[in-house]
Design an enzyme around this catalytic site. Structure first.
Site, PDB file in Angstrom:
ATOM      1  N   ARG A   1      51.638  27.851  49.714  1.00 51.18           N
ATOM      2  CA  ARG A   1      52.476  27.490  50.860  1.00 51.18           C
ATOM      3  C   ARG A   1      52.392  25.992  51.173  1.00 51.18           C
ATOM      4  O   ARG A   1      53.338  25.398  51.649  1.00 51.18           O
ATOM      5  CB  ARG A   1      51.996  28.318  52.035  1.00 51.18           C
ATOM      6  CG  ARG A   1      52.491  27.838  53.323  1.00 51.18           C
ATOM      7  CD  ARG A   1      52.236  28.872  54.336  1.00 51.18           C
ATOM      8  NE  ARG A   1      52.494  28.294  55.616  1.00 51.18           N
ATOM      9  CZ  ARG A   1      52.773  29.012  56.677  1.00 51.18           C
ATOM     10  NH1 ARG A   1      52.810  30.309  56.594  1.00 51.18           N
ATOM     11  NH2 ARG A   1      52.996  28.432  57.812  1.00 51.18           N
TER      12      ARG A   1
ATOM     13  N   LYS B   1      59.047  37.173  62.778  1.00 48.80           N
ATOM     14  CA  LYS B   1      57.802  37.907  62.528  1.00 48.80           C
ATOM     15  C   LYS B   1      57.390  38.670  63.780  1.00 48.80           C
ATOM     16  O   LYS B   1      57.504  38.164  64.891  1.00 48.80           O
ATOM     17  CB  LYS B   1      56.692  36.976  62.039  1.00 48.80           C
ATOM     18  CG  LYS B   1      56.399  35.821  62.936  1.00 48.80           C
ATOM     19  CD  LYS B   1      55.448  34.846  62.259  1.00 48.80           C
ATOM     20  CE  LYS B   1      55.303  33.597  63.110  1.00 48.80           C
ATOM     21  NZ  LYS B   1      54.621  32.496  62.496  1.00 48.80           N
TER      22      LYS B   1
ATOM     23  N   ARG C   1      50.724  33.097  50.311  1.00 47.97           N
ATOM     24  CA  ARG C   1      52.079  33.024  49.780  1.00 47.97           C
ATOM     25  C   ARG C   1      52.076  32.386  48.409  1.00 47.97           C
ATOM     26  O   ARG C   1      51.430  31.374  48.194  1.00 47.97           O
ATOM     27  CB  ARG C   1      52.930  32.177  50.734  1.00 47.97           C
ATOM     28  CG  ARG C   1      54.379  32.020  50.316  1.00 47.97           C
ATOM     29  CD  ARG C   1      55.254  32.434  51.437  1.00 47.97           C
ATOM     30  NE  ARG C   1      56.624  32.082  51.297  1.00 47.97           N
ATOM     31  CZ  ARG C   1      57.388  31.797  52.356  1.00 47.97           C
ATOM     32  NH1 ARG C   1      56.865  31.751  53.566  1.00 47.97           N
ATOM     33  NH2 ARG C   1      58.668  31.569  52.199  1.00 47.97           N
TER      34      ARG C   1
ATOM     35  N   LYS D   1      54.554  42.652  56.582  1.00 46.97           N
ATOM     36  CA  LYS D   1      54.001  41.297  56.583  1.00 46.97           C
ATOM     37  C   LYS D   1      52.561  41.378  56.086  1.00 46.97           C
ATOM     38  O   LYS D   1      51.663  41.804  56.809  1.00 46.97           O
ATOM     39  CB  LYS D   1      54.028  40.695  57.986  1.00 46.97           C
ATOM     40  CG  LYS D   1      53.541  39.255  58.006  1.00 46.97           C
ATOM     41  CD  LYS D   1      53.679  38.649  59.382  1.00 46.97           C
ATOM     42  CE  LYS D   1      53.532  37.140  59.367  1.00 46.97           C
ATOM     43  NZ  LYS D   1      52.309  36.647  58.771  1.00 46.97           N
TER      44      LYS D   1
HETATM   45  P1  AMP Z   1      52.935  32.896  59.645  1.00 45.17           P
HETATM   46  O1  AMP Z   1      51.951  32.319  58.686  1.00 45.17           O
HETATM   47  O2  AMP Z   1      52.338  33.689  60.746  1.00 45.17           O
HETATM   48  O3  AMP Z   1      53.961  31.879  60.116  1.00 45.17           O
HETATM   49  O4  AMP Z   1      53.802  33.984  58.837  1.00 45.17           O
HETATM   50  C1  AMP Z   1      54.578  33.625  57.741  1.00 45.17           C
HETATM   51  C2  AMP Z   1      53.874  33.995  56.465  1.00 45.17           C
HETATM   52  O5  AMP Z   1      53.792  35.399  56.301  1.00 45.17           O
HETATM   53  C3  AMP Z   1      54.598  33.554  55.220  1.00 45.17           C
HETATM   54  O6  AMP Z   1      54.374  32.215  54.920  1.00 45.17           O
HETATM   55  C4  AMP Z   1      54.034  34.478  54.155  1.00 45.17           C
HETATM   56  O7  AMP Z   1      52.869  33.910  53.598  1.00 45.17           O
HETATM   57  C5  AMP Z   1      53.604  35.705  54.929  1.00 45.17           C
HETATM   58  N1  AMP Z   1      54.350  36.928  54.581  1.00 45.17           N
HETATM   59  C6  AMP Z   1      53.799  38.131  54.408  1.00 45.17           C
HETATM   60  N2  AMP Z   1      54.711  39.052  54.126  1.00 45.17           N
HETATM   61  C7  AMP Z   1      55.906  38.438  54.118  1.00 45.17           C
HETATM   62  C8  AMP Z   1      57.246  38.867  53.878  1.00 45.17           C
HETATM   63  N3  AMP Z   1      57.549  40.134  53.624  1.00 45.17           N
HETATM   64  N4  AMP Z   1      58.219  37.923  53.953  1.00 45.17           N
HETATM   65  C9  AMP Z   1      57.931  36.636  54.239  1.00 45.17           C
HETATM   66  N5  AMP Z   1      56.690  36.181  54.463  1.00 45.17           N
HETATM   67  C10 AMP Z   1      55.681  37.064  54.409  1.00 45.17           C
END
Ligand code: AMP
Length: 583
Positions: free
Chosen positions: A272, A425, A257, A252
């Site tokens: 995003r 996540k 994004r 991650k």
């Molecule tokens: P969060 O912002 O904490 O909800 O985490 C989701 C975000 O993690 C996504 O919108 C992506 O921008 C980011 N991200 C980073 N690595 C990945 C991955 N391997 N797959 C999907 N999302 C990822």
């Protein structure tokens, strides 16, 4: 349809905050529009002339220019209009009062239609270069004298970007379903079409012209961003394996994004929040053209700032330096990026959104020619919690935030626009009971005193409730801001300030200043507690109590996120439950 019909509907919408009532009112309006003007009615009701992501110019007129227009349309002097504006505090009400003061009937004598007004606003948006301000004002005067004073109220708000009828996307989808299929029961189908194209106007046109079945068969369209799939969160590898079974764990990365659309030699990048950010990343555009072996493709990945010498990843704040309108080339040299890809949603005629993860990932591998700066994100396949533990540690050591663990089951489709349990996540934990920061949106504020006079003492923060499209409060945050942050806050929030609480904000606390929910901040607290004063998950865990974050601290701005991207109420409930389990 006459613009006056739209205006009457706006007045009725403004008079209610009840979502069902709004849906009925809107359904009446949308059902009465001709199919070819439906799109325009929808964009105008959203206060726009096209979706935000098109990259086309917005109307965005300065208030000063709107004042000039009102003065000319009403025949009042400019300072008279300014006095009215100062009294009313709203450019729309000022326009209405000014025009009422000077006339009984419409001056221009024409009855402008929705298409007339849309056409004028579109021309205003497109005016640029020398003398454009004057031409914009000329055009708007012509519009204003051919609508009623109430019409002028909404026109003025529209041109300065302050229409804000409080109508969310889901309300529009409900209204469309009601108007064109007789029931909100068909909302799901419309929602999928919207999730695939992010274009309510387009969805409405397909529905009105080709019917529900055509809408159900809709595919992704290059150039129209797909609403992004998001991950749920769990706290342990064991729970994650229990939930997903065999899965693919991916790093991650803590960056931004990207959704990359390639059509021949043309590339567009969407954030995003579905902003068109192509201009800010010419390096990513070039890398896509050099490294993607497909005529047409839609890919997703995370862009991260890196040190080109060591390949080391830089913090998120470094990448945000690239978010700018000017000096783009200079910043590109100074803050180079790498793009780590994790999705292939479309490739040469094939819509892959309904294919399982393994097929999408394999296709991604086929079409991307990797190098150091443009490559697939690291991943392992496993069904063992112990593998996840090891891989998680590796991920953290490599400077990432943790893992996104993805289902590889047959049903592991790309769930556009959903926060899905197909993705989980796992983030690094901090030393407090509240293990992870959350993203919250500013909805109100309290004036600062003493050293903080002139700035804010605390901000009222809310989480998002997507079911009701409401923002519900969880804390007041006053710590974690540097002196520099404090100076900047009023400036940053100024444009969103409003009279009274926003209709989509649910708060028991009376803030001293209210804002449109827009500015998102990352907040970390010590723990999540039950609270009678906050409305997040109110009555859900205990009668007359909601959830609150204790000792919240500001970590950083999340300008890449929109209000609807904030942590959702259900996530906070899950975090509360996880925390009570481990305490
Ligand atoms: P969060 O912002 O904490 O909800 O985490 C989701 C975000 O993690 C996504 O919108 C992506 O921008 C980011 N991200 C980073 N690595 C990945 C991955 N391997 N797959 C999907 N999302 C990822």
């Amino acid at each position: 349809m006459l613009y006056s019909t739209l205006v009457e509907t706006y007045e009725r919408l403004e008079a209610t905050t009840k979502r069902l009532e709004m849906t009925d009112i809107l359904a009446g309006l949308l059902g009465a529009a001709e199919p070819e003007e439906l799109e325009k009615v929808i964009y105008l009701t959203q206060g726009k002339i096209h979706p935000d992501w098109t990259g086309e110019p917005e109307i965005g007129m300065a208030e000063r220019m709107a004042v000039d227009t009102i003065a000319r349309a009403s025949g009042l002097k400019k300072d008279e209009v300014e006095t009215i504006l100062a009294e009313r505090g709203d450019i729309g009400l000022a326009a209405e009062q000014a025009l009422n003061a000077k006339r009984q009937a419409m001056l221009g004598g024409k009855r402008f239609t929705v298409s007339d007004i849309y056409g004028i606003l579109d021309l205003i948006a497109k005016e640029s270069g020398k003398g454009s301000s004057g031409r914009k004002v000329d055009r708007l005067v012509r519009a204003m004298v051919n609508v009623s004073p109430v019409g002028a109220r909404y026109l003025a708000r529209t041109v300065v970007g302050a229409l804000r009828l409080g109508v969310g996307d889901m309300t529009i989808l409900d209204a469309l379903a009601l108007a064109y299929t007789g029931s909100t029961g068909n909302r799901g189908l419309l929602e999928r079409a919207y999730n695939l194209t992010s274009d309510l106007g387009y969805v409405s046109r397909v529905l009105a012209e080709e019917g529900l079945q055509a809408l159900g068969e809709l595919h992704v369209v290059i150039g129209k961003p797909i609403r992004m799939m998001l991950a749920q969160r769990l706290s342990t590898p064991e729970e994650t394996i229990e939930k997903l079974g065999t899965c693919s764990a991916e790093y991650k990365l803590d960056g931004e994004r990207f959704q990359i659309h390639k059509k021949g030699g043309a590339v567009q990048i969407f954030s995003r929040r579905l902003e068109n950010i192509t201009r800010m990343y010419p390096d990513a555009v070039a890398m896509t053209l050099d490294h993607v072996n497909a005529e047409e493709a839609i890919l997703e990945g995370e862009a991260v700032a890196i040190d080109p010498e060591t390949g080391e990843m830089k913090p998120f704040q470094t990448l945000m330096q690239r978010r700018r309108k000017y000096r783009i080339e200079e910043m590109m040299e100074k803050f180079p990026i790498a793009v780590f890809l994790f999705e292939c949603l479309y490739a040469d005629g094939e819509d892959l959104t309904l294919e399982p993860y393994t097929i999408r990932r394999a296709r991604l591998g086929e079409i991307v020619e990797e190098n150091d700066r443009f490559k697939l994100v690291r991943a392992i396949e496993t069904s063992e919690a112990s593998d996840l533990v090891d891989f998680f540690e590796e991920a953290i050591t490599d400077g990432t935030e943790g893992l996104v663990v993805k289902s590889t089951a047959d049903e592991s489709i790309y769930r556009a626009g959903a926060r899905s349990w197909l993705w989980v996540k796992l983030k690094a934990s901090y030393q407090s009971k509240m293990v992870e920061p959350v993203d919250l949106v500013v909805v109100g504020a309290f004036h600062g005193r003493g050293r903080r006079a002139g700035s804010y003492g605390a901000l009222l923060m809310a989480a998002y409730d997507p079911d009701e499209e409401m923002f519900r409060t969880v804390c007041k945050v006053g710590s974690g801001f540097t002196d520099e942050d404090l100076v900047k806050l009023p400036e940053m929030l100024e444009g969103d300030q409003r009279d009274g609480k926003h209709p989509r904000v649910d708060s028991l606390i009376e803030a001293e200043v209210w804002f449109n929910p827009s500015l998102v901040m990352e907040i970390l607290g010590d723990e999540i507690t039950l609270s009678p004063v906050h409305t997040c998950a109110f009555n859900e865990l205990r009668e007359k109590s909601g959830l609150a974050i204790r000792f919240p601290r500001f970590l950083r701005l999340r300008e890449d996120k929109s209000a609807e991207d904030t942590t959702v109420v259900d996530e906070i409930v899950d975090m509360y439950r996880a925390q009570t389990k481990t305490m």
